[in-house]
Design a protein around this motif. Structure first.
Motif, PDB file in Angstrom:
ATOM      1  N   GLY A  99      46.967  50.804  39.826  1.00  0.00           N
ATOM      2  CA  GLY A  99      45.719  50.918  40.569  1.00  0.00           C
ATOM      3  C   GLY A  99      45.957  51.593  41.901  1.00  0.00           C
ATOM      4  O   GLY A  99      47.094  51.781  42.330  1.00  0.00           O
ATOM      5  N   GLU A 100      44.879  51.954  42.561  1.00  0.00           N
ATOM      6  CA  GLU A 100      44.975  52.643  43.844  1.00  0.00           C
ATOM      7  C   GLU A 100      45.568  51.727  44.909  1.00  0.00           C
ATOM      8  O   GLU A 100      45.487  50.500  44.815  1.00  0.00           O
ATOM      9  N   SER A 101      46.158  52.315  45.931  1.00  0.00           N
ATOM     10  CA  SER A 101      46.688  51.544  47.048  1.00  0.00           C
ATOM     11  C   SER A 101      45.559  50.763  47.718  1.00  0.00           C
ATOM     12  O   SER A 101      44.454  51.284  47.906  1.00  0.00           O
ATOM     13  N   GLY A 102      45.853  49.504  48.050  1.00  0.00           N
ATOM     14  CA  GLY A 102      44.863  48.673  48.731  1.00  0.00           C
ATOM     15  C   GLY A 102      43.889  47.962  47.823  1.00  0.00           C
ATOM     16  O   GLY A 102      43.021  47.220  48.296  1.00  0.00           O
ATOM     17  N   VAL A 103      44.030  48.150  46.500  1.00  0.00           N
ATOM     18  CA  VAL A 103      43.078  47.527  45.579  1.00  0.00           C
ATOM     19  C   VAL A 103      43.386  46.051  45.366  1.00  0.00           C
ATOM     20  O   VAL A 103      42.543  45.299  44.858  1.00  0.00           O
ATOM     21  N   GLY A 104      44.615  45.610  45.735  1.00  0.00           N
ATOM     22  CA  GLY A 104      44.927  44.181  45.629  1.00  0.00           C
ATOM     23  C   GLY A 104      46.012  43.827  44.633  1.00  0.00           C
ATOM     24  O   GLY A 104      46.156  42.662  44.249  1.00  0.00           O
ATOM     25  N   LYS A 105      46.823  44.799  44.227  1.00  0.00           N
ATOM     26  CA  LYS A 105      47.857  44.531  43.222  1.00  0.00           C
ATOM     27  C   LYS A 105      48.896  43.528  43.733  1.00  0.00           C
ATOM     28  O   LYS A 105      49.220  42.550  43.058  1.00  0.00           O
ATOM     29  N   SER A 106      49.426  43.771  44.925  1.00  0.00           N
ATOM     30  CA  SER A 106      50.428  42.857  45.479  1.00  0.00           C
ATOM     31  C   SER A 106      49.804  41.510  45.830  1.00  0.00           C
ATOM     32  O   SER A 106      50.446  40.464  45.677  1.00  0.00           O
ATOM     33  N   THR A 107      48.561  41.534  46.288  1.00  0.00           N
ATOM     34  CA  THR A 107      47.851  40.279  46.569  1.00  0.00           C
ATOM     35  C   THR A 107      47.742  39.440  45.308  1.00  0.00           C
ATOM     36  O   THR A 107      47.987  38.222  45.325  1.00  0.00           O
ATOM     37  N   LEU A 108      47.390  40.069  44.202  1.00  0.00           N
ATOM     38  CA  LEU A 108      47.284  39.355  42.930  1.00  0.00           C
ATOM     39  C   LEU A 108      48.617  38.747  42.539  1.00  0.00           C
ATOM     40  O   LEU A 108      48.687  37.588  42.108  1.00  0.00           O
ATOM     41  N   LEU A 109      49.687  39.505  42.718  1.00  0.00           N
ATOM     42  CA  LEU A 109      51.011  39.006  42.365  1.00  0.00           C
ATOM     43  C   LEU A 109      51.380  37.797  43.225  1.00  0.00           C
ATOM     44  O   LEU A 109      51.922  36.802  42.717  1.00  0.00           O
TER      45      LEU A 109
END
Length: 221
Positions: A35-45
């Motif tokens: 996904g795009e940067s800032g979409v929340g991937k690391s937050t989800l992890l």
């Protein structure tokens, strides 16, 4: 089974990073999230790992909501059943490579006899006595990956695990991750910008403001 139910997380009243996100992963599944940067991937992890708390919704592991667990129980669950690979390595500088990799085993009261074998699998055999300051960034990442897999966790969470590795080493490490996840009947989630890395997963999911969706073109290894 990993269940994400109506998960919402924001860092300001007017900025929801994740909103009403739901998804389910079964034992043995290995997925890549893009996904795009800032979409929340690391937050989800971080939410799945229990390192951050959602504003609403819940994450359940085998039917148990992580947010409802007492701190000690949640810590024990992470220590015994989770394996984390983060971009910042988090390798302890005052410990040797072997000692860093052995940490999950020691914390769980398990013998450390398999450390040399794991060092060999990540291409660092014979270097267990070295300290992190003697390693390159790519080598430190391999130590972090070895430490995450050494105790055969049931949930492997990886945030850009090959970002510091050359293509050949990255390919070897990704294959090792996939093999360990499948052999241990674990659930694996890799967050990555690399289509090459994502292609080693069973499925590729795109995270958008509307949730997690299958990528238009998925690769079956």
């Amino acid at each position: 089974m990993l269940e994400i139910r109506n998960l919402t997380k924001g860092y300001a009243e007017d900025r929801k990073v994740l909103e009403n996100l739901s998804y389910t992963l079964n034992v043995g599944e290995y997925v890549a999230i893009m996904g795009e940067s800032g979409v929340g991937k690391s937050t989800l992890l971080n939410l799945i790992a229990g390192l951050d708390s959602p504003d609403s919704g819940e994450i359940r592991i085998n039917g148990i909501a992580i947010s409802s667990m007492q701190d000690d129980a949640a810590t024990q669950l992470r220590r015994e059943q989770f394996g984390f690979i983060f971009q910042a390595f988090h390798v302890l500088p005052h410990l040797t490579l072997a000692q860093n990799i052995a940490l999950p085993l020691l914390l769980n009261g398990v013998t450390t006899d398999c450390v040399d074998q794991m060092l060999e699998q990540v291409g660092l055999f014979g270097r267990g006595h070295h300290f992190p300051r003697q390693l390159s960034g790519g080598e430190l990442q391999r130590v972090a990956i070895a430490r995450a897999l050494i105790h055969r966790p049931k949930l492997v969470l990886a945030d850009e695990p090959t970002g510091n590795l050359d293509p050949d080493t990255a390919h070897e490490i990704l294959q090792l991750m996939r093999k360990e996840i499948k052999a241990n009947g674990a659930i694996g989630i890799i967050v990555t910008h690399s289509h090459v890395a994502a292609a080693t997963a069973d499925r590729v999911l795109n995270l958008t403001k509307d949730g997690l969706h299958p990528a238009q073109s998925e690769h079956q290894p």
